[in-house]
Write an enzyme that holds these catalytic residues in place. Sequence first.
Site, PDB file in Angstrom:
ATOM      1  N   GLY A  26     -15.243  90.946  33.643  1.00 20.78           N
ATOM      2  CA  GLY A  26     -15.844  89.674  33.216  1.00 20.78           C
ATOM      3  C   GLY A  26     -16.800  89.155  34.278  1.00 20.78           C
ATOM      4  N   GLY A  33     -19.407  86.275  33.552  1.00 17.85           N
ATOM      5  CA  GLY A  33     -18.911  84.999  33.002  1.00 17.85           C
ATOM      6  C   GLY A  33     -19.026  83.855  33.994  1.00 17.85           C
ATOM      7  CD  GLN A  34     -16.602  78.137  34.183  1.00 19.18           C
ATOM      8  OE1 GLN A  34     -15.643  78.530  33.522  1.00 19.18           O
ATOM      9  NE2 GLN A  34     -16.665  76.931  34.693  1.00 19.18           N
ATOM     10  CB  ILE A  61     -18.202  93.243  27.190  1.00 18.39           C
ATOM     11  CG1 ILE A  61     -18.503  91.741  27.300  1.00 18.39           C
ATOM     12  CG2 ILE A  61     -16.735  93.524  27.463  1.00 18.39           C
ATOM     13  CD1 ILE A  61     -17.848  90.915  26.222  1.00 18.39           C
ATOM     14  CE1 TYR A  83      -8.410  79.223  28.758  1.00 15.85           C
ATOM     15  CE2 TYR A  83      -7.365  77.174  29.391  1.00 15.85           C
ATOM     16  CZ  TYR A  83      -8.162  78.249  29.705  1.00 15.85           C
ATOM     17  OH  TYR A  83      -8.706  78.359  30.961  1.00 15.85           O
ATOM     18  CE  LYS A  98      -6.342  81.326  31.108  1.00 12.54           C
ATOM     19  NZ  LYS A  98      -6.911  82.544  31.708  1.00 12.54           N
ATOM     20  CB  ILE A 133     -14.410  75.947  37.781  1.00 15.55           C
ATOM     21  CG1 ILE A 133     -12.976  76.211  38.218  1.00 15.55           C
ATOM     22  CG2 ILE A 133     -15.384  76.459  38.824  1.00 15.55           C
ATOM     23  CD1 ILE A 133     -12.611  77.641  38.272  1.00 15.55           C
TER      24      ILE A 133
HETATM   25  N1  SER Z   1     -12.001  74.943  32.198  1.00 16.14           N
HETATM   26  C1  SER Z   1     -10.951  75.352  31.309  1.00 16.14           C
HETATM   27  C2  SER Z   1     -11.175  74.833  29.940  1.00 16.14           C
HETATM   28  O1  SER Z   1     -11.651  73.759  29.819  1.00 16.14           O
HETATM   29  C3  SER Z   1      -9.621  74.877  31.821  1.00 16.14           C
HETATM   30  O2  SER Z   1      -9.012  75.859  32.561  1.00 16.14           O
HETATM   31  O3  SER Z   1     -10.868  75.486  29.002  1.00 16.14           O
END
Ligand code: SER
Length: 318
Positions: A8, A11-12, A35, A143, A147, A173
């Site tokens: 990844g 990605g961010q 990918i 989500y 996790k 982040i």
């Molecule tokens: N930045 C993430 C989200 O908003 C949180 O871990 O999904």
Amino acid sequence: MKNILVIGSTGQIGSELTVELRKRYGGSHVVAGYIPGAEPTGELKEGGPAAIVDVTDRRSMEDVVRKYEIDTVYNLAALLSVVAEKRPAMAWKIGIDGLWNVLEMAREHHCAVFTPSSIGSFGESTPHVKTPQDTIQRPRTMYGITKVTTELLSDYYFIKYGVDTRAVRFPGIISNVTLPGGGTTDYAVEIYYAAVKGEKFACPVKAGTYMDMMYMPDALNAAISLMEADATRLKHRNAFNIASMSFDPEEIYQVIKKHVPDFVMEYDVDPLKQAIADSWPDCLDDSCAREEWDWKPQYDLESMTQDMLEKLRQKLNR
Ligand code: SER
């Protein structure tokens, strides 16, 4: 010498983590896994090797691990919270079926693995203020469910097979490089772009909604320091609370306004984002990370804001 694979990498988090890892370990020792459709460009492409790595295709991953003699994997393949709520089957496939492949591969090839968890691993029944390291985790978002499963499965592979799995629970982040996509905390990045472009900002969560946030340099440092930490000091593994700042929309707005006095923010609440944010902690207790591997952030809201505004003005030519 470490040989690292970042899954990844475009990605961010991956786009900046890969560059930082290359600074520390040398470009040729860090493979940017991507990918098709999300190919590396610029510094990411020029700085070292890159290869197609799809977590849902174990063969593609193993070929790369063999070829580059990988011993450490940063597995950043995931969908963020809002997208995961809209595409739960895909979130599970990437987050959990993918993780299973990564862990099996790590078991066979003796790799250490970092797969981040999140503030999203907590839910409504979790204590919201100074959320302890070990506490109730009953999220109701896909989500969050992926996790918590990530944490449990990663611990399982450590306990049962000795795979060196470690992770942190990332807060929202904030960075000036790659935009997040489809997260609940994205507003705290978008607000800076609006301020620098001179646009009015429509905030999708209500005043008084507190969430943990972190500036990217601290997030990168957390991941790398934990993977470098002395294993004998670690009482926890998957995953450590880390924290550096917690604010609500009004606080970040006021701090930005000190630097951009005519900046205007209004509210246009998104019910899904609000519901997710309400179920997450206001602020985490990160004392275990501080004790077990000397975690210490550098940035607070004020210093992050100064840096974000300066970097975005350069980037956007304002
Ligand atoms: N930045 C993430 C989200 O908003 C949180 O871990 O999904």
